[in-house]
Design a protein around this motif. Structure first.
Motif, mmCIF file in Angstrom:
data_model
loop_
_atom_site.group_PDB
_atom_site.id
_atom_site.type_symbol
_atom_site.label_atom_id
_atom_site.label_comp_id
_atom_site.label_asym_id
_atom_site.label_seq_id
_atom_site.Cartn_x
_atom_site.Cartn_y
_atom_site.Cartn_z
ATOM 1 N N GLY A 77 0.796 -1.226 0.000
ATOM 2 C CA GLY A 77 0.000 0.000 0.000
ATOM 3 C C GLY A 77 0.823 1.267 0.000
ATOM 4 N N VAL A 78 2.088 1.159 -0.379
ATOM 5 C CA VAL A 78 2.952 2.349 -0.436
ATOM 6 C C VAL A 78 2.640 3.146 -1.696
ATOM 7 N N ARG A 79 2.513 4.465 -1.540
ATOM 8 C CA ARG A 79 2.231 5.341 -2.666
ATOM 9 C C ARG A 79 3.203 6.511 -2.679
ATOM 10 N N PHE A 80 3.409 7.068 -3.843
ATOM 11 C CA PHE A 80 4.210 8.286 -3.968
ATOM 12 C C PHE A 80 3.336 9.493 -3.667
ATOM 13 N N SER A 81 3.842 10.442 -2.882
ATOM 14 C CA SER A 81 3.106 11.680 -2.650
ATOM 15 C C SER A 81 3.652 12.818 -3.509
#
Length: 223
Positions: free
Chosen positions: A3-7
């Motif tokens: 569930g890691v996303r780029f901000s």
């Protein structure tokens, strides 16, 4: 999987320098296209730490505006926000930042607030944030150690990271006030911790301090 996303994607080529239009603009444009492919909403941009040689301030400002106009065409096509971060000679000057934020009406031109860079540049981060509160779409939360402040404050325009965890430096009070300002304005974006890793302990301390401060200020971590 996790569930890691780029901000935000860092595309911090110094656009104020003489080679900004030649090298910086394509670099930022490619970063925008890449960000769109990975579902990242923002790209971070900035200027150089020093005034460019051979150019007057307004000449460099005009050059940067032309560069951003080209960049914003790509940003609008990909629906990716282009943030200007206070990090250099021009962008840590509030009047020049205001000029850069006002020259275009594009909703994709915004600001990345950095609590540490504004402090190192000799400004009050709280006053700086107040002036640009409605423009902020991403925030770098950065404390400044006492030794670093003594060595660089007012002499430099930005630091990549500080040498202390959040809450252990001389900028902690300003960070707290900035968080309260963001809360009252209804900011619900990302708070990005910037500190040295040291294998994990400094990041853990920073995260614990930030979570405690958010709780005390009644700011939901999920906003």
């Amino acid at each position: 999987k996790y569930g890691v996303r780029f901000s935000q994607v860092d595309a911090a080529f110094p656009l104020s320098q003489e080679d900004g239009p030649l090298r910086g603009v394509p670099y930022v444009m490619k970063s925008i296209a890449w960000a769109a492919q990975v579902g990242c909403p923002c790209v971070d941009t900035t200027d150089g730490l020093h005034a460019p040689e051979g150019l007057k301030d307004q000449e460099a400002m005009s050059m940067m505006k032309r560069s951003y106009l080209q960049i914003l065409e790509v940003a609008e096509a990909h629906q990716v926000i282009v943030n200007i971060e206070p990090h250099g000679y021009f962008t840590t000057n509030p009047d020049m930042m205001a000029e850069m934020q006002a020259f275009s009406r594009s909703p994709y031109l915004r600001m990345n607030m950095d609590t540490g860079n504004t402090f190192i540049a000799g400004h009050d981060p709280v006053k700086f944030l107040k002036r640009f509160l409605r423009r902020v779409s991403h925030v770098h939360v950065k404390d400044v150690s006492e030794s670093l402040a003594a060595a660089l404050r007012g002499k430099d325009t930005g630091i990549a990271v500080s040498t202390c965890a959040l809450g252990e430096g001389v900028n902690a009070g300003n960070i707290r006030q900035c968080l309260a300002l963001l809360r009252d304005h209804g900011y619900a974006g990302v708070l990005s911790i910037e500190c040295e890793g040291q294998g994990g302990p400094m990041i853990e301390k920073s995260l614990a301090w930030l979570r405690q401060t958010l709780n005390e200020l009644q700011i939901s971590e999920e906003n």
